[in-house]
Motif scaffolding. Structure first.
Motif, PDB file in Angstrom:
ATOM      1  N   ILE A 107       0.841  -1.203   0.000  1.00 34.47           N
ATOM      2  CA  ILE A 107       0.000   0.000   0.000  1.00 34.47           C
ATOM      3  C   ILE A 107       0.876   1.253   0.000  1.00 34.47           C
ATOM      4  O   ILE A 107       0.598   2.227  -0.717  1.00 34.47           O
ATOM      5  CB  ILE A 107      -0.927  -0.022   1.227  1.00 34.47           C
ATOM      6  N   LYS A 108       1.964   1.225   0.787  1.00 36.54           N
ATOM      7  CA  LYS A 108       2.853   2.385   0.827  1.00 36.54           C
ATOM      8  C   LYS A 108       3.473   2.670  -0.535  1.00 36.54           C
ATOM      9  O   LYS A 108       3.578   3.819  -0.964  1.00 36.54           O
ATOM     10  CB  LYS A 108       3.939   2.168   1.881  1.00 36.54           C
ATOM     11  N   SER A 109       3.890   1.603  -1.226  1.00 34.70           N
ATOM     12  CA  SER A 109       4.488   1.798  -2.548  1.00 34.70           C
ATOM     13  C   SER A 109       3.477   2.391  -3.527  1.00 34.70           C
ATOM     14  O   SER A 109       3.830   3.238  -4.353  1.00 34.70           O
ATOM     15  CB  SER A 109       5.025   0.464  -3.074  1.00 34.70           C
ATOM     16  N   ILE A 110       2.205   1.966  -3.426  1.00 31.74           N
ATOM     17  CA  ILE A 110       1.173   2.529  -4.304  1.00 31.74           C
ATOM     18  C   ILE A 110       0.958   4.004  -3.971  1.00 31.74           C
ATOM     19  O   ILE A 110       0.862   4.858  -4.876  1.00 31.74           O
ATOM     20  CB  ILE A 110      -0.142   1.738  -4.159  1.00 31.74           C
ATOM     21  N   PHE A 111       0.908   4.344  -2.680  1.00 29.64           N
ATOM     22  CA  PHE A 111       0.720   5.736  -2.279  1.00 29.64           C
ATOM     23  C   PHE A 111       1.899   6.597  -2.738  1.00 29.64           C
ATOM     24  O   PHE A 111       1.712   7.724  -3.214  1.00 29.64           O
ATOM     25  CB  PHE A 111       0.550   5.832  -0.766  1.00 29.64           C
ATOM     26  N   VAL A 112       3.126   6.062  -2.582  1.00 34.80           N
ATOM     27  CA  VAL A 112       4.300   6.819  -3.021  1.00 34.80           C
ATOM     28  C   VAL A 112       4.237   7.063  -4.526  1.00 34.80           C
ATOM     29  O   VAL A 112       4.493   8.178  -5.014  1.00 34.80           O
ATOM     30  CB  VAL A 112       5.596   6.061  -2.652  1.00 34.80           C
ATOM     31  N   GLU A 113       3.889   6.022  -5.269  1.00 29.37           N
ATOM     32  CA  GLU A 113       3.814   6.149  -6.730  1.00 29.37           C
ATOM     33  C   GLU A 113       2.786   7.194  -7.137  1.00 29.37           C
ATOM     34  O   GLU A 113       3.073   8.094  -7.937  1.00 29.37           O
ATOM     35  CB  GLU A 113       3.458   4.794  -7.333  1.00 29.37           C
ATOM     36  N   VAL A 114       1.563   7.084  -6.587  1.00 29.16           N
ATOM     37  CA  VAL A 114       0.484   7.977  -7.010  1.00 29.16           C
ATOM     38  C   VAL A 114       0.737   9.405  -6.531  1.00 29.16           C
ATOM     39  O   VAL A 114       0.606  10.368  -7.309  1.00 29.16           O
ATOM     40  CB  VAL A 114      -0.869   7.446  -6.488  1.00 29.16           C
ATOM     41  N   THR A 115       1.104   9.567  -5.245  1.00 34.80           N
ATOM     42  CA  THR A 115       1.311  10.919  -4.732  1.00 34.80           C
ATOM     43  C   THR A 115       2.487  11.618  -5.408  1.00 34.80           C
ATOM     44  O   THR A 115       2.439  12.832  -5.620  1.00 34.80           O
ATOM     45  CB  THR A 115       1.543  10.873  -3.207  1.00 34.80           C
ATOM     46  N   THR A 116       3.510  10.855  -5.774  1.00 34.90           N
ATOM     47  CA  THR A 116       4.638  11.452  -6.498  1.00 34.90           C
ATOM     48  C   THR A 116       4.188  11.937  -7.875  1.00 34.90           C
ATOM     49  O   THR A 116       4.571  13.042  -8.312  1.00 34.90           O
ATOM     50  CB  THR A 116       5.778  10.431  -6.641  1.00 34.90           C
ATOM     51  N   GLN A 117       3.387  11.131  -8.576  1.00 35.14           N
ATOM     52  CA  GLN A 117       2.895  11.544  -9.883  1.00 35.14           C
ATOM     53  C   GLN A 117       2.001  12.775  -9.772  1.00 35.14           C
ATOM     54  O   GLN A 117       2.096  13.704 -10.594  1.00 35.14           O
ATOM     55  CB  GLN A 117       2.132  10.389 -10.529  1.00 35.14           C
ATOM     56  N   VAL A 118       1.149  12.809  -8.740  1.00 37.54           N
ATOM     57  CA  VAL A 118       0.290  13.981  -8.547  1.00 37.54           C
ATOM     58  C   VAL A 118       1.138  15.206  -8.206  1.00 37.54           C
ATOM     59  O   VAL A 118       0.896  16.308  -8.716  1.00 37.54           O
ATOM     60  CB  VAL A 118      -0.744  13.694  -7.440  1.00 37.54           C
TER      61      VAL A 118
END
Length: 602
Positions: free
Chosen positions: A62-73
């Motif tokens: 879940i953390k990796s998904i959040f890092v990926e999405v929040t970084t892109q945003v």
């Protein structure tokens, strides 16, 4: 000694029935209870550890998904924030409302961000300038917006931050969503523009909620839920009890939640370029009940293991004495080779031990005969497998000879028809294939053979490029290439790169040079392969040097150079290797540093 005296004093003088009862209690009952309790404790800890590891793994996912999405945003918000046309021309209070709307009608950058990125649900710009109208992504700052905590925080802070904001759909249904909020700097400091990017909740749910675990993600600044498997928890206070609040916090264990005990794992996630820190929690709602169920089953098994043997042992000892007369018959049967003796022998005296000895002896004999039979079967299987391997080995030797003979037949056919160029190409191909096959699985060849193979490869390439490039070999005086060993197939990928990337753009006067010399003082063999092609700029060269040491798994280029670098390091040692230098419009040079004695470290 003490144990033997106790047995001799109390147990051996009792009747066989009592002896069996004591043996059952001491040797079976008590150890069974102790071992079972230990196993139950061990199984409980093992199950907790296994479920905890799964939860921790899910939290990491879940953390990796959040890092990926929040970084892109975040990257998207930076691009929007740095758009000078947006800041200076579109968000201009000097425009009339009609001019403002006209300019925004032709501005499609934000539309593309929304349509091209599934993780972005909506982009909004709240603008309080005199020219502002509610159009496309622009929203006029109302009194309700001015009172919102996220808006007040944004206009007074430069740093972006994450927050949950309540929004309403076309049917006036309220929902909470995760937003990235940041201020857009404007030329007029009296005006304010706030960028709010709403992250798609459905995108998060599709990527995160693919397990049976419950998920709760909270924001440390507001201590409220920003994402959850239960939508009712959005924007609520963090329901997960935490031991402490620190920069790095991680806890895995049982918690009390909704009047129940559940296994959970919580870990912090610090986001770049913001002051936000998320607490990511994964909850296994079924682990506690599952572990309790397993322990209950183990307890029932323990109870059965204790209760079932007790009446069996009593019955066995009570009927033993009535079967004494059959003991002699069973022993005679065993001595005659008939091992089908009766399974039980009732009695309450010393004859029980004799029958047990007989049973053990018969079982040992049967087991040895069974093992001998299995050994014969295993031996026959190994013989059959050996025959199959020998057959495959013979078949594998036939295939290369067939390939060479086929190429030679084709070459002779081309030669007889007068097509000497094709015949020459096939001959060169055969030489190249033979060298590759002969050196597959080996770790050493002479430098002379490797150079001959390179020259054959270059002749094949010249069939394609013609006179667009030439080849030059420079060998140090008094060097006999047959006296030096090298890893096979080490130079060909470098030559191939020089031709395909360095000289391919040259229309004429291309030159590929191979320089071979030695450094006896440091016991080094030095090989330089250079071209006069297009070369590389400093950034491309730096990326190439990085990729040969740490390859980019998402790309398939430069794999050959990476393999060469790794082979040298693994086979010769860390003090040897490969260096690449290049100059734009002048060419590229690859330098290999190898040992003269060619001592392998593998």
């Amino acid at each position: 000694m003490i144990l033997s005296k106790i047995v001799e004093k109390y147990i051996s003088k009792a009747k066989i029935r009592k002896q069996l009862i004591w043996v059952f209690i001491v040797a079976i009952l008590i150890p069974t209870v102790i071992i079972s309790l230990f196993l139950m404790f061990y199984v409980k800890n093992l199950l907790i550890r296994q479920h905890s590891e799964l939860l921790e793994s899910d939290v990491s996912r879940i953390k990796s998904i959040f890092v990926e999405v929040t970084t892109q945003v975040m990257n998207t918000s930076v691009e929007i924030n740095q758009d000078s046309y947006l800041r200076n021309d579109l968000l201009d209070s000097r425009l009339s409302k009609s001019e403002f709307k006209k300019k925004w009608s032709t501005y499609e950058k934000l539309d593309k961000y929304e349509s091209n990125n599934a993780f972005i649900d909506k982009i909004s710009i709240f603008y309080d300038g005199a020219s502002a109208v509610n159009y496309k992504q622009v929203h006029v700052v109302t009194d309700k917006v001015k009172k919102a905590s996220w808006y007040r925080k944004a206009i007074h802070n430069v740093s972006p931050f994450w927050d949950t904001i309540e929004t309403y759909d076309s049917h006036n249904n309220a929902s909470w969503n995760l937003y990235l909020v940041r201020r857009i700097p404007l030329p007029d400091p009296k005006e304010h523009a706030v960028l709010a990017i709403r992250v798609s909740d459905n995108y998060f749910r599709n990527r995160i909620l693919n397990t049976d675990y419950g998920v709760v993600v909270t924001n440390n600044l507001t201590n409220s839920v920003i994402f959850s498997s239960k939508r009712s928890l959005y924007a609520q206070k963090n329901p997960i009890p935490q031991k402490s609040i620190t920069t790095f916090y991680q806890y895995t264990g049982f918690i009390s939640l909704d009047k129940g005990n559940y296994l959970s794992s919580t870990s912090t996630l610090t986001l770049v370029n913001t002051n936000n820190m998320f607490y990511v929690t994964s909850v296994d709602y079924s682990a506690y009940k599952y572990i309790q169920k397993i322990l209950l089953i183990c307890g029932l098994i323990l109870l059965i293991a204790i209760l079932v043997p007790m009446p069996i042992s009593g019955i066995y000892s009570s009927i033993f004495s009535s079967r004494i007369n059959t003991l002699e018959e069973q022993m005679k049967k065993a001595s005659a080779g008939d091992y089908n003796i009766i399974p039980t022998f009732n009695g309450d005296d010393e004859l029980t031990e004799l029958f047990k000895i007989l049973q053990v002896m018969v079982e040992d004999i049967k087991e040895k005969e069974s093992k001998m039979y299995e050994a014969k079967i295993t031996e026959q299987k190994l013989i059959n497998q050996q025959h199959i391997m020998e057959y495959k080995a013979l078949a594998s030797q036939i295939n290369p000879h067939f390939l060479y003979n086929a190429l030679e037949t084709i070459r002779m056919k081309a030669f007889t028809t007068g097509d000497r160029e094709v015949a020459t190409a096939i001959k060169l191909l055969g030489k190249s294939m033979r060298y590759v096959l002969d050196n597959t699985g080996t770790n050493s060849t002479t430098l002379d053979k490797e150079i001959n193979y390179i020259e054959v490869y270059i002749q094949i390439q010249k069939l394609r490029f013609g006179d667009r490039f030439n080849y030059q070999l420079n060998v140090e005086d008094n060097m006999n290439l047959n006296d030096y060993s090298i890893l096979p197939l080490l130079l060909q990928p470098i030559v191939e790169n020089a031709i395909s990337h360095g000289l391919e753009q040259n229309i004429e006067n291309g030159l590929l040079t191979v320089d071979i010399h030695s450094n006896p003082k440091d016991s080094l063999l030095l090989i330089d392969i250079s071209d006069n092609g297009s070369g590389m700029d400093e950034e491309t060269l730096a990326n190439l040097r990085k990729q040969i040491m740490i390859p980019n798994k998402s790309k398939t280029t430069n794999i050959g150079l990476y393999n060469i670098y790794q082979r040298i390091k693994l086979c010769y040692g860390e003090q040897y290797g490969m260096h690449i230098s290049s100059t734009m419009e002048e060419g590229t040079k690859v330098s290999l540093t190898l040992p003269l004695d060619n001592t392998f470290h593998i």
